[in-house]
Design a protein around this motif. Structure first.
Motif, PDB file in Angstrom:
ATOM      1  N   ARG A  95     -23.116  -3.005 -28.196  1.00  0.00           N
ATOM      2  CA  ARG A  95     -22.805  -2.859 -29.352  1.00  0.00           C
ATOM      3  C   ARG A  95     -21.652  -1.752 -29.687  1.00  0.00           C
ATOM      4  O   ARG A  95     -22.001  -1.054 -30.819  1.00  0.00           O
ATOM      5  CB  ARG A  95     -24.002  -2.792 -30.604  1.00  0.00           C
ATOM      6  N   THR A  96     -21.316  -1.153 -28.753  1.00  0.00           N
ATOM      7  CA  THR A  96     -20.506   0.190 -29.019  1.00  0.00           C
ATOM      8  C   THR A  96     -19.219  -0.229 -28.391  1.00  0.00           C
ATOM      9  O   THR A  96     -18.869  -1.060 -27.313  1.00  0.00           O
ATOM     10  CB  THR A  96     -21.048   1.374 -28.372  1.00  0.00           C
ATOM     11  N   THR A  97     -18.106   0.285 -29.236  1.00  0.00           N
ATOM     12  CA  THR A  97     -16.673  -0.109 -28.624  1.00  0.00           C
ATOM     13  C   THR A  97     -16.417   0.515 -27.058  1.00  0.00           C
ATOM     14  O   THR A  97     -17.149   1.767 -26.965  1.00  0.00           O
ATOM     15  CB  THR A  97     -15.704   0.533 -29.796  1.00  0.00           C
ATOM     16  N   VAL A  98     -15.435   0.051 -27.008  1.00  0.00           N
ATOM     17  CA  VAL A  98     -14.876   0.421 -25.418  1.00  0.00           C
ATOM     18  C   VAL A  98     -14.643   1.987 -25.410  1.00  0.00           C
ATOM     19  O   VAL A  98     -14.951   2.765 -24.834  1.00  0.00           O
ATOM     20  CB  VAL A  98     -13.527  -0.193 -24.947  1.00  0.00           C
ATOM     21  N   LEU A  99     -14.029   2.336 -26.448  1.00  0.00           N
ATOM     22  CA  LEU A  99     -13.381   3.783 -26.514  1.00  0.00           C
ATOM     23  C   LEU A  99     -14.562   4.618 -26.644  1.00  0.00           C
ATOM     24  O   LEU A  99     -14.612   5.755 -25.897  1.00  0.00           O
ATOM     25  CB  LEU A  99     -12.466   3.940 -27.956  1.00  0.00           C
ATOM     26  N   ARG A 100     -15.532   4.290 -27.348  1.00  0.00           N
ATOM     27  CA  ARG A 100     -16.894   5.173 -27.676  1.00  0.00           C
ATOM     28  C   ARG A 100     -17.443   5.415 -26.378  1.00  0.00           C
ATOM     29  O   ARG A 100     -18.295   6.261 -26.096  1.00  0.00           O
ATOM     30  CB  ARG A 100     -17.746   4.773 -28.805  1.00  0.00           C
ATOM     31  N   LYS A 158      -8.459   7.601 -23.860  1.00  0.00           N
ATOM     32  CA  LYS A 158      -7.280   6.663 -23.651  1.00  0.00           C
ATOM     33  C   LYS A 158      -6.469   6.720 -22.583  1.00  0.00           C
ATOM     34  O   LYS A 158      -6.318   5.649 -21.704  1.00  0.00           O
ATOM     35  CB  LYS A 158      -6.360   6.829 -24.827  1.00  0.00           C
ATOM     36  N   LYS A 159      -6.384   7.916 -22.215  1.00  0.00           N
ATOM     37  CA  LYS A 159      -5.574   8.164 -20.765  1.00  0.00           C
ATOM     38  C   LYS A 159      -6.464   7.450 -19.623  1.00  0.00           C
ATOM     39  O   LYS A 159      -6.013   6.825 -18.623  1.00  0.00           O
ATOM     40  CB  LYS A 159      -5.519   9.483 -20.456  1.00  0.00           C
ATOM     41  N   ALA A 160      -7.756   7.907 -19.590  1.00  0.00           N
ATOM     42  CA  ALA A 160      -8.577   7.252 -18.586  1.00  0.00           C
ATOM     43  C   ALA A 160      -8.508   5.781 -18.587  1.00  0.00           C
ATOM     44  O   ALA A 160      -8.603   5.118 -17.702  1.00  0.00           O
ATOM     45  CB  ALA A 160     -10.040   7.623 -18.713  1.00  0.00           C
ATOM     46  N   LEU A 161      -8.775   5.079 -19.785  1.00  0.00           N
ATOM     47  CA  LEU A 161      -8.636   3.515 -19.937  1.00  0.00           C
ATOM     48  C   LEU A 161      -7.432   3.020 -19.159  1.00  0.00           C
ATOM     49  O   LEU A 161      -7.521   2.018 -18.617  1.00  0.00           O
ATOM     50  CB  LEU A 161      -9.054   3.184 -21.313  1.00  0.00           C
ATOM     51  N   THR A 162      -6.410   3.629 -19.685  1.00  0.00           N
ATOM     52  CA  THR A 162      -5.029   3.183 -19.301  1.00  0.00           C
ATOM     53  C   THR A 162      -4.863   3.207 -17.643  1.00  0.00           C
ATOM     54  O   THR A 162      -4.620   2.331 -16.751  1.00  0.00           O
ATOM     55  CB  THR A 162      -3.840   4.132 -19.543  1.00  0.00           C
ATOM     56  N   ARG A 210     -16.186  -4.446 -28.794  1.00  0.00           N
ATOM     57  CA  ARG A 210     -17.338  -3.889 -28.441  1.00  0.00           C
ATOM     58  C   ARG A 210     -17.582  -4.363 -26.891  1.00  0.00           C
ATOM     59  O   ARG A 210     -16.960  -5.480 -26.551  1.00  0.00           O
ATOM     60  CB  ARG A 210     -18.351  -4.723 -29.346  1.00  0.00           C
ATOM     61  N   SER A 211     -18.301  -3.664 -26.211  1.00  0.00           N
ATOM     62  CA  SER A 211     -18.469  -3.775 -24.720  1.00  0.00           C
ATOM     63  C   SER A 211     -19.116  -5.252 -24.362  1.00  0.00           C
ATOM     64  O   SER A 211     -18.861  -5.774 -23.355  1.00  0.00           O
ATOM     65  CB  SER A 211     -19.611  -2.677 -24.288  1.00  0.00           C
ATOM     66  N   ASN A 212     -19.828  -5.902 -25.480  1.00  0.00           N
ATOM     67  CA  ASN A 212     -20.364  -7.188 -25.077  1.00  0.00           C
ATOM     68  C   ASN A 212     -19.284  -8.281 -25.471  1.00  0.00           C
ATOM     69  O   ASN A 212     -19.474  -9.405 -25.424  1.00  0.00           O
ATOM     70  CB  ASN A 212     -21.590  -7.428 -26.163  1.00  0.00           C
ATOM     71  N   GLU A 213     -18.274  -8.102 -25.836  1.00  0.00           N
ATOM     72  CA  GLU A 213     -17.133  -8.919 -26.109  1.00  0.00           C
ATOM     73  C   GLU A 213     -15.973  -9.039 -24.852  1.00  0.00           C
ATOM     74  O   GLU A 213     -15.028  -9.599 -25.048  1.00  0.00           O
ATOM     75  CB  GLU A 213     -16.244  -8.565 -27.319  1.00  0.00           C
ATOM     76  N   LEU A 214     -16.537  -8.234 -23.889  1.00  0.00           N
ATOM     77  CA  LEU A 214     -15.622  -8.344 -22.640  1.00  0.00           C
ATOM     78  C   LEU A 214     -16.110  -9.205 -21.458  1.00  0.00           C
ATOM     79  O   LEU A 214     -17.228  -9.333 -21.392  1.00  0.00           O
ATOM     80  CB  LEU A 214     -15.368  -6.801 -22.239  1.00  0.00           C
ATOM     81  N   SER A 215     -14.996  -9.294 -20.596  1.00  0.00           N
ATOM     82  CA  SER A 215     -15.495 -10.029 -19.264  1.00  0.00           C
ATOM     83  C   SER A 215     -15.934  -9.167 -18.394  1.00  0.00           C
ATOM     84  O   SER A 215     -15.710  -7.771 -18.258  1.00  0.00           O
ATOM     85  CB  SER A 215     -14.319 -10.681 -18.566  1.00  0.00           C
ATOM     86  N   GLY A 216     -16.578  -9.508 -17.222  1.00  0.00           N
ATOM     87  CA  GLY A 216     -17.366  -8.845 -16.454  1.00  0.00           C
ATOM     88  C   GLY A 216     -16.315  -7.754 -15.600  1.00  0.00           C
ATOM     89  O   GLY A 216     -16.733  -6.544 -15.549  1.00  0.00           O
ATOM     90  N   GLY A 217     -15.225  -8.148 -15.356  1.00  0.00           N
ATOM     91  CA  GLY A 217     -14.111  -7.114 -14.620  1.00  0.00           C
ATOM     92  C   GLY A 217     -13.621  -6.179 -15.690  1.00  0.00           C
ATOM     93  O   GLY A 217     -13.433  -5.152 -15.209  1.00  0.00           O
ATOM     94  N   GLU A 241      -4.464  -1.476 -24.064  1.00  0.00           N
ATOM     95  CA  GLU A 241      -4.802  -0.869 -25.406  1.00  0.00           C
ATOM     96  C   GLU A 241      -5.490  -1.853 -26.451  1.00  0.00           C
ATOM     97  O   GLU A 241      -6.223  -1.308 -27.164  1.00  0.00           O
ATOM     98  CB  GLU A 241      -3.637  -0.096 -26.037  1.00  0.00           C
ATOM     99  N   THR A 242      -5.160  -3.128 -26.317  1.00  0.00           N
ATOM    100  CA  THR A 242      -5.703  -4.101 -27.093  1.00  0.00           C
ATOM    101  C   THR A 242      -7.228  -4.135 -27.090  1.00  0.00           C
ATOM    102  O   THR A 242      -7.795  -4.678 -28.170  1.00  0.00           O
ATOM    103  CB  THR A 242      -4.907  -5.374 -27.098  1.00  0.00           C
ATOM    104  N   HIS A 243      -7.886  -3.807 -26.088  1.00  0.00           N
ATOM    105  CA  HIS A 243      -9.114  -3.866 -25.839  1.00  0.00           C
ATOM    106  C   HIS A 243      -9.903  -2.486 -26.338  1.00  0.00           C
ATOM    107  O   HIS A 243     -11.182  -2.772 -26.205  1.00  0.00           O
ATOM    108  CB  HIS A 243      -9.617  -4.124 -24.348  1.00  0.00           C
ATOM    109  N   PHE A 244      -9.181  -1.652 -26.364  1.00  0.00           N
ATOM    110  CA  PHE A 244     -10.086  -0.202 -26.789  1.00  0.00           C
ATOM    111  C   PHE A 244     -10.930  -0.457 -28.010  1.00  0.00           C
ATOM    112  O   PHE A 244     -12.139   0.205 -27.708  1.00  0.00           O
ATOM    113  CB  PHE A 244      -8.855   0.773 -27.144  1.00  0.00           C
ATOM    114  N   GLY A 245     -10.463  -1.154 -28.873  1.00  0.00           N
ATOM    115  CA  GLY A 245     -11.629  -1.251 -30.204  1.00  0.00           C
ATOM    116  C   GLY A 245     -12.703  -2.249 -29.865  1.00  0.00           C
ATOM    117  O   GLY A 245     -13.555  -2.374 -30.921  1.00  0.00           O
TER     118      GLY A 245
END
Lengths: 237, 410
Positions: free
Chosen positions: A98-103, A124-128, A140-147, A134-138
């Motif tokens: 329940r926490t965003t990717v960025l956080r 942001k630099k690390a994520l890139t 939540r972690s449970n909204e993403l695929s495994g990869g 960048e569209t996924h930064f906001g």
């Protein structure tokens, strides 16, 4: 530079059921290497990972990380080392729910006491760098695929600019295809940014993505060889 | 870890499971609200008791007759009917005691009173003109018993508002009642005044009364020259004890009694009555607060329970935090602050609700409950302390978790 010298680890020393997980292991990892530590379960590779990750200290022997002896530090001193020099990637991702990717990626910087603005920039630099869009930064972690989750975890391991990225079975919970993508991310970080990566796995084909493979069996090094046939992660599939 | 981040983490954690957070807080809310409301009710009760004691007059010393304790056996008809105090005693007290500002003897009895087909049984008090000043009685319409009435043994009566309503109907107009005749024990009296309502109920309603001149009461009802109470007003609050001693000495001398324990009268100091009543209400308040305090402790245990559950639930998260560099202190603080914030918000809401209960009781006219600043501060302090005490153990448990085991925790 990472130096492991005659490291042993005994669980419950002095009791009848004392178990020696590591029986004197020595090796050196130079900066910019991509090493896979391989071994079946019970071989002592997890114990070795815990010691290399400064989560635990060896019963005897030396562990020198970046010129500093880490083998006899207290819990809080180990926490300092982990904060500054180690980036973990776990098999089970361990993102905050329940926490965003960025956080999630910013979390190590929170404990490092870095101010909010540069925290976000660095995250942001690390994520890139970990190949996140960048569209996924906001999200939540449970909204993403495994990869995607594992790449967020890689970004989190990267964000504090560590000496060593330690990945414990990072593809264990992923299918082959997404596993390839994650391994490709490690290769890219190693080749393009010169990151030192240590990959712990029990799968031969995963280990083959590294430049050097250390085999461990029954708490001792069985073989330590440089892979000349480094397998390139297929990013095309 | 910076303070801002700490509170952000706390906010995230507490809002993650709002229902559980709310229910846990409820324990503290109920505890704090009941502490606030109970102490407010206690304070209100104390004030109302004191006010009703004060309504019989201020700085009063009351002298009541007591049975004569002489040698041999006597037939006693009870203290109330003892005839040991006389009007002369009152006169002597008025002139002989310097700390007495005013002296009002009275002779009371209960009689049947009739007026135009209605009747009531109430207290008829034979009084002098000094009575209203001493006993804090105010006249609403007409006039009170005067010295002239007393001297003339006049058959005039002043009605209390309740007595008036009983005799002339609930919607009777005091101005219409003046001049009407009533019969007390068969004797006809003319109503010359009606007193203001005093309210209060402490020692029998001060409103359900009929006042007549003392001399009239002596002549027609008692048939003798004695009084049932002598009310003496002290010059000021400080001279009450002095007055009490002076009165006792003078009366002992007048009654030729050398041993004070053999006195045939009792001297009551109003301050003593107030103190006694206060100690009763204090005990009562303490009891209420203790009950409320128990619910506060139960609420605290609820917090501890929730925090322990949270620590177990978030074991892996704690492991991760430690793996990425959180120190023991960081984890400890995070969970401790979570517990403290929980109790603090609960405390604030509890204070609000407690205040609302007190306000509601006051505005419904049940009791003038008073929320004191000290009880609010106490409640806040207690709730913060509960957060620390009951949050300490779970936080410590979280901080001592081994990161390796915590990460493996399923």
């Amino acid at each position: 530079m990472i130096e492991i010298k005659d490291v042993t680890k005994t669980y419950s020393p002095g009791t009848d059921v004392a178990f020696q997980a590591l029986k004197g292991v020595s090796f050196t990892i130079k900066d910019g290497e991509f090493v896979a530590i391989m071994g079946p379960s019970g071989s002592g590779k997890s114990t070795l990972m815990h010691i290399m990750g400064a989560l635990d200290t060896p019963s005897s022997g030396l562990y020198i990380l970046d010129g500093k002896d880490v083998s006899t530090l207290s819990d809080d001193e180990l926490a300092e080392i982990r904060k500054d020099k180690i980036g973990f990637v776990f098999q089970s991702f361990n993102l905050l729910p329940r926490t965003t990717v960025l956080r999630n990626v910013m979390l190590p910087l929170v404990y490092a006491g870095i101010d909010e603005r540069s925290r976000e920039d660095r995250a942001k630099k690390a994520l890139t760098a970990a190949g996140m869009n960048e569209t996924h930064f906001g999200h939540r972690s449970n909204e993403l695929s495994g990869g995607q989750i594992q790449r967020v975890a890689i970004a989190r391991a990267l964000v504090n600019d560590p000496t060593l990225i330690l990945a414990d079975e990072p593809t264990g919970n992923l299918d082959t295809r997404t596993g390839e993508i994650v391994l490709g991310t490690f290769q890219k970080l190693n080749e393009e940014q010169g990151r030192t990566v240590v990959l712990i796995t029990h799968e031969q084909d995963v280990a083959e993505h590294a430049t050097r493979i250390i085999h461990i069996r029954d708490g001792a090094i069985q073989s330590d060889s440089t892979s000349h046939t480094k397998r390139k992660a297929r990013t095309d599939i | 870890m910076r303070t801002v981040d700490l509170f952000e983490e706390t906010y995230t954690a507490l809002t993650a499971n709002k229902v559980r957070t709310g229910l846990t807080m409820l324990g503290i809310i109920i505890g704090i609200a009941s502490v606030i409301a109970m102490t407010a009710i206690g304070a209100g009760a104390q004030n109302s008791v004191q006010a009703s004691i004060q309504s019989i007059g201020s700085n009063l010393v009351l002298v009541m007759p007591g049975a004569q304790k002489g040698p041999g056996y006597q037939v006693s008809a009870g203290r109330g009917s003892a005839r040991t105090l006389t009007r002369e005693d009152a006169t002597a007290l008025a002139s002989g005691v310097s700390t007495a500002q005013e002296v009002a003897p009275d002779l009371s009895g209960r009689y049947q009173i009739t007026a135009k087909g209605t009747n009531t049984n109430t207290t008829v008090d034979g009084v002098t003109a000094a009575y209203p000043d001493v006993r804090n009685v105010q006249i609403d319409t007409g006039s009170f018993i005067s010295d002239a009435n007393d001297k003339d043994i006049a058959k005039v009566a002043v009605l209390g508002p309740t007595a008036m309503q009983d005799l002339f109907g609930t919607d009777a107009d005091p101005t219409q009642v003046i001049g009407q005749n009533i019969r007390i024990k068969g004797y006809e009296f003319t109503v010359i005044g009606v007193t203001k309502a005093k309210g209060g109920s402490g020692f029998g309603s001060q409103d359900d009364m009929v006042f007549i001149p003392l001399s009239t009461a002596e002549r027609y009802f008692a048939g003798a020259d004695y009084v049932t109470t002598i009310s003496i007003q002290a010059v000021n609050a400080q001279s009450m004890t002095q007055l009490q001693n002076d009165v006792t000495d003078l009366l002992l001398q007048r009654h030729n009694i050398s041993d004070p324990t053999q006195a045939d009268f009792t001297v009551l100091n109003q301050a003593d009555i107030v103190a006694t009543a206060s100690s009763v209400t204090n005990t009562f308040t303490l009891l209420l607060a203790a009950v409320a305090g128990i619910s506060l402790v139960v609420g605290g245990i609820g917090i501890m329970n929730m925090m322990l559950t949270t620590v177990t639930e978030r074991t892996r998260e704690i492991g991760l935090r430690k793996a990425i560099g959180a120190k023991k202190r960081d984890i400890n603080l995070q969970f401790l602050v979570e517990a403290i914030v929980l109790t603090f918000i609960g405390g604030a809401v509890g204070v609000g609700i407690g205040w609302l209960i007190a306000f509601g009781l006051s505005s419904l006219g049940i009791l003038q409950a008073q929320v004191s600043m000290s009880s609010v501060l106490l409640a806040f302090g207690v709730s913060a302390a509960i957060g620390i005490v009951f949050g300490y153990y779970p936080a410590r448990r979280a901080s001592e978790l081994n990161p390796i085991e915590a990460l493996r925790y399923e």
